[in-house]
Design a protein around this motif. Sequence first.
Motif, PDB file in Angstrom:
ATOM      1  N   THR A  30       0.703  -1.160   0.002  1.00  0.00           N
ATOM      2  CA  THR A  30      -0.008  -0.001  -0.060  1.00  0.00           C
ATOM      3  C   THR A  30       0.899   1.189  -0.146  1.00  0.00           C
ATOM      4  N   GLY A  31       2.172   1.167  -0.118  1.00  0.00           N
ATOM      5  CA  GLY A  31       3.044   2.335   0.070  1.00  0.00           C
ATOM      6  C   GLY A  31       3.295   2.943  -1.468  1.00  0.00           C
ATOM      7  N   CYS A  32       3.983   4.072  -1.369  1.00  0.00           N
ATOM      8  CA  CYS A  32       4.228   4.756  -2.546  1.00  0.00           C
ATOM      9  C   CYS A  32       5.242   4.224  -3.418  1.00  0.00           C
ATOM     10  N   PRO A  33       4.786   3.924  -4.650  1.00  0.00           N
ATOM     11  CA  PRO A  33       5.686   3.283  -5.634  1.00  0.00           C
ATOM     12  C   PRO A  33       7.322   3.978  -5.706  1.00  0.00           C
ATOM     13  N   TRP A  34       7.476   5.088  -5.584  1.00  0.00           N
ATOM     14  CA  TRP A  34       8.827   5.691  -5.627  1.00  0.00           C
ATOM     15  C   TRP A  34       9.603   5.401  -4.423  1.00  0.00           C
ATOM     16  N   ASP A  35       8.886   5.469  -3.256  1.00  0.00           N
ATOM     17  CA  ASP A  35       9.777   5.310  -1.950  1.00  0.00           C
ATOM     18  C   ASP A  35       9.888   3.899  -2.227  1.00  0.00           C
ATOM     19  N   ILE A  36       9.185   2.769  -2.630  1.00  0.00           N
ATOM     20  CA  ILE A  36       9.325   1.524  -2.442  1.00  0.00           C
ATOM     21  C   ILE A  36      10.455   0.981  -3.299  1.00  0.00           C
ATOM     22  N   GLU A  37      10.628   1.777  -4.313  1.00  0.00           N
ATOM     23  CA  GLU A  37      11.620   1.423  -5.394  1.00  0.00           C
ATOM     24  C   GLU A  37      13.075   1.924  -5.003  1.00  0.00           C
TER      25      GLU A  37
ATOM     26  N   PHE B 105      19.686   2.175  -0.617  1.00  0.00           N
ATOM     27  CA  PHE B 105      20.868   3.011  -0.046  1.00  0.00           C
ATOM     28  C   PHE B 105      21.303   4.013  -0.783  1.00  0.00           C
ATOM     29  N   SER B 106      21.765   3.377  -2.149  1.00  0.00           N
ATOM     30  CA  SER B 106      22.538   4.086  -3.204  1.00  0.00           C
ATOM     31  C   SER B 106      21.746   5.311  -3.591  1.00  0.00           C
ATOM     32  N   THR B 107      20.363   4.984  -4.083  1.00  0.00           N
ATOM     33  CA  THR B 107      19.703   5.960  -4.816  1.00  0.00           C
ATOM     34  C   THR B 107      19.286   7.180  -3.662  1.00  0.00           C
ATOM     35  N   ILE B 108      19.114   6.944  -2.429  1.00  0.00           N
ATOM     36  CA  ILE B 108      18.786   7.831  -1.373  1.00  0.00           C
ATOM     37  C   ILE B 108      19.831   8.755  -0.863  1.00  0.00           C
ATOM     38  N   ALA B 109      21.173   8.023  -1.032  1.00  0.00           N
ATOM     39  CA  ALA B 109      22.356   8.683  -0.430  1.00  0.00           C
ATOM     40  C   ALA B 109      22.601  10.189  -1.178  1.00  0.00           C
ATOM     41  N   PRO B 110      22.582  10.355  -2.378  1.00  0.00           N
ATOM     42  CA  PRO B 110      22.481  11.897  -2.870  1.00  0.00           C
ATOM     43  C   PRO B 110      21.695  12.753  -2.179  1.00  0.00           C
ATOM     44  N   TYR B 111      20.340  12.447  -2.089  1.00  0.00           N
ATOM     45  CA  TYR B 111      19.273  13.113  -1.146  1.00  0.00           C
ATOM     46  C   TYR B 111      19.768  13.439   0.201  1.00  0.00           C
ATOM     47  N   THR B 112      20.384  12.639   0.869  1.00  0.00           N
ATOM     48  CA  THR B 112      21.139  12.666   2.161  1.00  0.00           C
ATOM     49  C   THR B 112      22.089  13.742   2.298  1.00  0.00           C
ATOM     50  N   ILE B 113      22.912  13.715   1.252  1.00  0.00           N
ATOM     51  CA  ILE B 113      23.945  14.711   0.973  1.00  0.00           C
ATOM     52  C   ILE B 113      23.362  16.092   0.812  1.00  0.00           C
ATOM     53  N   GLU B 114      22.320  15.965  -0.112  1.00  0.00           N
ATOM     54  CA  GLU B 114      21.984  17.347  -0.659  1.00  0.00           C
ATOM     55  C   GLU B 114      21.108  18.053   0.756  1.00  0.00           C
ATOM     56  N   GLU B 115      20.447  17.181   1.313  1.00  0.00           N
ATOM     57  CA  GLU B 115      19.788  17.739   2.451  1.00  0.00           C
ATOM     58  C   GLU B 115      20.701  18.401   3.625  1.00  0.00           C
ATOM     59  N   ALA B 116      21.843  17.729   3.776  1.00  0.00           N
ATOM     60  CA  ALA B 116      22.879  18.146   4.687  1.00  0.00           C
ATOM     61  C   ALA B 116      23.430  19.493   4.144  1.00  0.00           C
ATOM     62  N   TYR B 117      23.775  19.601   3.193  1.00  0.00           N
ATOM     63  CA  TYR B 117      24.165  20.981   2.424  1.00  0.00           C
ATOM     64  C   TYR B 117      23.056  22.077   2.605  1.00  0.00           C
ATOM     65  N   GLU B 118      21.819  21.742   2.463  1.00  0.00           N
ATOM     66  CA  GLU B 118      20.693  22.586   2.616  1.00  0.00           C
ATOM     67  C   GLU B 118      20.445  23.046   4.170  1.00  0.00           C
ATOM     68  N   VAL B 119      20.840  22.326   5.024  1.00  0.00           N
ATOM     69  CA  VAL B 119      20.787  22.476   6.396  1.00  0.00           C
ATOM     70  C   VAL B 119      22.024  23.753   6.679  1.00  0.00           C
ATOM     71  N   ALA B 120      23.281  23.500   6.053  1.00  0.00           N
ATOM     72  CA  ALA B 120      24.261  24.286   6.042  1.00  0.00           C
ATOM     73  C   ALA B 120      23.953  25.636   5.434  1.00  0.00           C
ATOM     74  N   ASP B 121      23.043  25.562   4.386  1.00  0.00           N
ATOM     75  CA  ASP B 121      22.739  26.910   3.647  1.00  0.00           C
ATOM     76  C   ASP B 121      21.777  27.741   4.602  1.00  0.00           C
ATOM     77  N   ALA B 122      20.819  26.829   5.209  1.00  0.00           N
ATOM     78  CA  ALA B 122      19.866  27.803   6.054  1.00  0.00           C
ATOM     79  C   ALA B 122      20.711  28.466   7.328  1.00  0.00           C
ATOM     80  N   ILE B 123      21.788  27.839   8.055  1.00  0.00           N
ATOM     81  CA  ILE B 123      22.556  28.356   8.780  1.00  0.00           C
ATOM     82  C   ILE B 123      23.281  29.698   8.333  1.00  0.00           C
ATOM     83  N   GLN B 124      23.799  29.462   6.946  1.00  0.00           N
ATOM     84  CA  GLN B 124      24.769  30.385   6.600  1.00  0.00           C
ATOM     85  C   GLN B 124      23.808  31.745   6.423  1.00  0.00           C
ATOM     86  N   ARG B 125      22.452  31.429   5.867  1.00  0.00           N
ATOM     87  CA  ARG B 125      21.684  32.677   5.729  1.00  0.00           C
ATOM     88  C   ARG B 125      20.888  32.960   6.808  1.00  0.00           C
ATOM     89  N   ASP B 126      21.223  32.385   8.314  1.00  0.00           N
ATOM     90  CA  ASP B 126      20.779  32.699   9.546  1.00  0.00           C
ATOM     91  C   ASP B 126      19.089  32.790   9.304  1.00  0.00           C
TER      92      ASP B 126
END
Length: 248
Positions: free
Chosen positions: A15-22, A25-46
Motif C-alpha cells: 500500500t506504500g508509495c511506488p517511488w519510495d518502495i523502489e 541506500f545508493s539511490t537515497i544517498a545523494p538526497y541525504t548529502i543534498e539535505e545536509a548542504y541545505e541545512v548548512a545553507d539555512a544556517i549560513q543565511r541565518d
Amino acid sequence: MPLARVMARLRDPVTGCPWDIEQNFSTIAPYTIEEAYEVADAIQRDDMAALKDELGDLLLQTVFHARMAEQAGYFALQDVIENICAKMVRRHPHVFGDVHAQDGVAAQMNWEAIKAAERAEKESDPSALAGVAIALPALLRAEKLQKRAARTGFDWPDTGGVIAKIQEEIVEVETATSPAHREEEIGDLLFAVVNLARHHRIDPETALRGANVKFEKRFRAMEDQAGAGFAALSLDDKEKLWQAAKQV
C-alpha cells in the motif's frame, strides 16, 4: 515515533508509495548529502524558519535509511538511536564520567583520543589515515587527511612553511607541461590552501561558501548597475563595476 510510522507506510510493499518502495541506500544517498548542504545553507543565511524545515528533511533521510535497513534485516531506527546515545556518553567522559576537561580544546582532545581508540579496535588497516571516507567532499577530506597526518607529527610547525608551499605550488601550476599535469598541480595547490586554513583553525568549506556568497552578491550588483547590456561591456568597464560593488 510518528515519522517512523509515516515512513513505514510509505515503504509498505503493498500500500506504500511506488517511488519510495523502489529506493535503496545508493539511490537515497545523494538526497541525504543534498539535505545536509541545505541545512548548512539555512544556517549560513541565518534563516531559522528554513533551518527548521531543512532539519526535518535531514531527519527524514535518517529514518528512510533506517527503515530500508530494518526491512533488509540489518538494524532498526531504535538501534541507530541507542548506538548514537551510547557513543555520546562514551566520548564525553568529562560529562558522564570522572574525567576533567577544563575547556573546549581539552574536551576535543578527549573526543579524538577515544575516537582513535575505537577506530583502532575496528580497523584492520593500521594507517593513521584509515577510515577517512572517500565519498567526503574533497575539501573536507583533505582537511581530515591532514589532521590525521598531523597527529603523527607530520605537519608544518607554523604557517610560514604552508605559505611557502602554496607559492611553490603556484609556480608548478604555471610551469605545468600538459593539461593533466596542470590538473595535478592545481590539486596540489588546493590541498596546500586547505592546509593553510587548517593551521588558522578555519573551516575551508565555510570559508569557500562565504566567498561564493560574496562573489554572487557583488556580481549581481554589477548586473543591476549595468542593466541588460552588462555582457557587452569591456573587461575594463566590468572591472570598474566590480570595484564599485566591492565598495558597497
